[in-house]
Design a protein around this motif. Sequence first.
Motif, PDB file in Angstrom:
ATOM      1  N   PRO A  95       0.828  -1.227   0.000  1.00  6.61           N
ATOM      2  CA  PRO A  95       0.000   0.000   0.000  1.00  6.61           C
ATOM      3  C   PRO A  95       0.854   1.265   0.000  1.00  6.61           C
ATOM      4  O   PRO A  95       0.470   2.267  -0.613  1.00  6.61           O
ATOM      5  N   ILE A  96       2.033   1.194   0.654  1.00  7.54           N
ATOM      6  CA  ILE A  96       2.893   2.387   0.701  1.00  7.54           C
ATOM      7  C   ILE A  96       3.425   2.686  -0.700  1.00  7.54           C
ATOM      8  O   ILE A  96       3.450   3.841  -1.139  1.00  7.54           O
ATOM      9  N   GLY A 121      -5.159   2.714   0.495  1.00  6.03           N
ATOM     10  CA  GLY A 121      -4.273   2.191   1.553  1.00  6.03           C
ATOM     11  C   GLY A 121      -4.840   0.947   2.202  1.00  6.03           C
ATOM     12  O   GLY A 121      -4.715   0.761   3.408  1.00  6.03           O
ATOM     13  N   THR A 170      -2.503   2.698   7.209  1.00  6.34           N
ATOM     14  CA  THR A 170      -2.351   3.086   5.801  1.00  6.34           C
ATOM     15  C   THR A 170      -3.678   3.626   5.264  1.00  6.34           C
ATOM     16  O   THR A 170      -3.700   4.543   4.454  1.00  6.34           O
TER      17      THR A 170
END
Length: 501
Positions: A229-230, A251, A257
């Motif tokens: 997700p990052i 996220g 996130t």
Amino acid sequence: MSKGATQGRPYPGVSVSTKLLFYFLIFMMLLLVVLFVFQVVLLNVFYRYTKTNEMEHVSDMIEVSLENGNQGLSKTLIDHADEYRICIRVFALKDSGAVEIADVDAAESCFLHHIESSTLEELYRRAIDREGQYQTVVPLTAEQSDIVVDQNDLVNNGKQIFTERLSMISVDICYAQDGTPYVIMLNSELTPLRATVQTLRVQYVWISMIFVGLALLMAMVFARSIVSPIVRMNQSAKQLATGNYEVQFEGEGYRETRELAETLNYAAKELSKNDRLQKELIANVSHDLRTPLTMIKGYGEIMRDIPGENTPENMQTIIDETERLSELVNALLDISRLQADASELSREPFDLTEQLQTSVERYDKLRSQDGYTVQFAYDRHVCVNADKTMILQVLYNLINNGINYAGEDKTVTVRQECRGDKVRVSVIDHGMGIAEDQIPLIWDRYYKVDRVHRRAVVGTGLGLSIVKTVLERHGAAYGVESCAGQGSTFWFELELDEIEE
Ligand code: ADP
């Protein structure tokens, strides 16, 4: 951000997957070291410890039955000899000499049953020397033990005995109630652990390899699920940096996130709104600047080139247009000062009614030439604790709007009325009003209901935004009641400081 970084060159620093892998490996190594120490290195120590405890337990049981006059002795002997595979010999020491009162041979070949009585006596003496309790490890059988015993070193006394099969001997001296001393001798075989240790070592190597592999795999899986997700958000952020405000941040996977993605989405929305308003401002301001500038230039040229055109009317036009320009610049300066938090609130108690009255009168005088009337109505004199300059700026902006958007009657009323511990100031006009769907939008910066520029009603789109910022800084309630075609009432409420009757 350096250009290279955005073009795919990796940043210096350790990646999440490497860090995770490192921690996983450290954890696995610790686990394996602990396993090795307990299972391989200390196996013998634990085994001996357990055996010693077993022997002590059996010896205690026999001691209890001897102290109770041999009650249940034979049952205790048989039960425990079988359970723990322990050979037992119990002697009563009478005046006539040692009499064997119990003898259980639970193992095939037992040290106790194959040694000379002199060796038994030696064991007894050692128990006496050590306050009635003695434990040692000797070779399993008498034949093997000869090697040691013959040299009068029956007991290894901590020295290593180099033989495969060993047995543990325990000697206990106890006294019956009638004072008769008893000697309890126990003997149990110690299973050789060398093969077991060897097996465990091999297993240990396999276990180590399997777990290191597992650590690698888990680190990779975890890293991927944490990082993905990052990585996705990073890609979206790069797009946002290039001006694509439509980009969506996702996220999924973790609460943190998801929260970050939500914040970034909100930031992107705000950025896009600001960008749009900024563009609108430039369009509006440049239009507003260009018109008076063109007029000033035009009139200036006429007055220079055409004799007789240097009239006071033409001069007035130039002055009016210059005023319009300075108004625009001032509004821009006000808003940027407010937005930059540069101007702190400097609250002070002041007579609101008096200030309102003076400002309204001044306004009325100024605009009466154009046929406008600005009037003031109030119930009583009140004081408030606020930033005087800013509150008057609010009033000025509202009256200005009232005049700009006034109706046929060309009248603007400022009303002050007390409501409990608050005072409400309303600016009322009977002009075009504001459509209901526009009302929430007019407070936005650069917002103008009438997008098509009309010279008659000139505005910067900043006035109400300044009003909103100032009143919110004061924590004051404010609003507008308006209907299209029926005029508007803009109002705000301040807390009363003290009431003067
Ligand atoms: P402007 O400088 O354009 O007046 P403001 O922020 O003061 O900017 O006002 C925003 C918009 O709200 C104006 O363009 C106008 O359409 C509307 N508005 C403000 N005051 C009034 C009013 N008294 N009557 C009708 N419309 C108004």
